[in-house]
Design an enzyme around this catalytic site. Structure first.
Site, short mmCIF file in Angstrom:
data_model
loop_
_atom_site.label_atom_id
_atom_site.label_comp_id
_atom_site.label_asym_id
_atom_site.label_seq_id
_atom_site.Cartn_x
_atom_site.Cartn_y
_atom_site.Cartn_z
N ASP A 112 33.28 21.57 42.46
CA ASP A 112 32.79 20.13 43.13
C ASP A 112 32.93 19.00 41.83
OD1 ASP A 112 32.95 21.14 45.57
OD2 ASP A 112 30.74 21.27 45.79
N ASP A 138 34.01 24.66 37.10
CA ASP A 138 33.05 24.40 38.41
C ASP A 138 34.18 24.04 39.30
OD1 ASP A 138 31.01 23.30 39.96
OD2 ASP A 138 31.46 21.39 39.09
MG LIG Z 1 30.28 20.10 40.19
#
Ligand SMILES: [Mg+2]
Length: 161
Positions: free
Chosen positions: A12, A10
């Protein structure tokens, strides 16, 4: 199978400590020292061990990918590029929606099954969604670190012996 064939990250709060859609503003720029700033002159940082982790995984021959649900698709891609990470990622799926969709794309494009994939993400809902389809999904509490990734790989190996 002792090693995952695809390792997915991922963005963020996994590779960098902010939400790209709300905490920073594009366009971004890189100064001559390699420091990246957003349009307000705010320094844009990643988690400190990330470059070392990506480099190590690449050296060890792993195939890497990004799965992000952000709506700030352009900004996310720009930062990956400015941080010099483009070379590490063979696959990138960046758009809003359930991450099972992102992983279904990886499966289609790579021919790798969910059971052969490992995933790092800071949100429990994503961990739950991907665990349910057979991906080894690891919750990232404070950003990706070398130790977290090494432990996950060790566990993967033990479980799949
Ligand atoms: Mg995230």
């Amino acid at each position: 199978m002792s090693k995952p064939k695809l390792i997915v990250f991922d963005l963020d709060y996994t590779l960098w400590p902010f939400w790209v859609d709300t905490h920073v503003d594009r366009p971004f720029r890189k100064d001559k020292n390699g420091v990246v700033y957003d349009r307000n002159g705010q320094k844009v940082k990643f988690y400190p061990e990330v470059p070392e982790v990506l480099e190590k995984l690449r050296t060890e021959g792993y195939t890497l990918a990004i799965a992000s649900r952000t709506g700030e698709i352009r900004g996310a891609n720009e930062l990956v590029e400015l941080f010099g990470w483009q070379k590490y990622f063979q696959y990138k799926e960046i758009y809003p929606g359930c991450k099972v969709q992102h992983f279904t794309e990886f499966k289609k494009q790579s021919g790798i099954s969910f059971e052969e994939m490992m995933f790092f993400d800071d949100e429990q809902r994503n961990i739950n969604d991907l665990s349910a389809v057979g991906v080894t999904a690891i919750l990232v509490p404070h950003g990706v670190t070398m130790k977290l990734v090494e432990n996950a790989l060790k566990k993967f190996q033990q479980r799949n012996k």
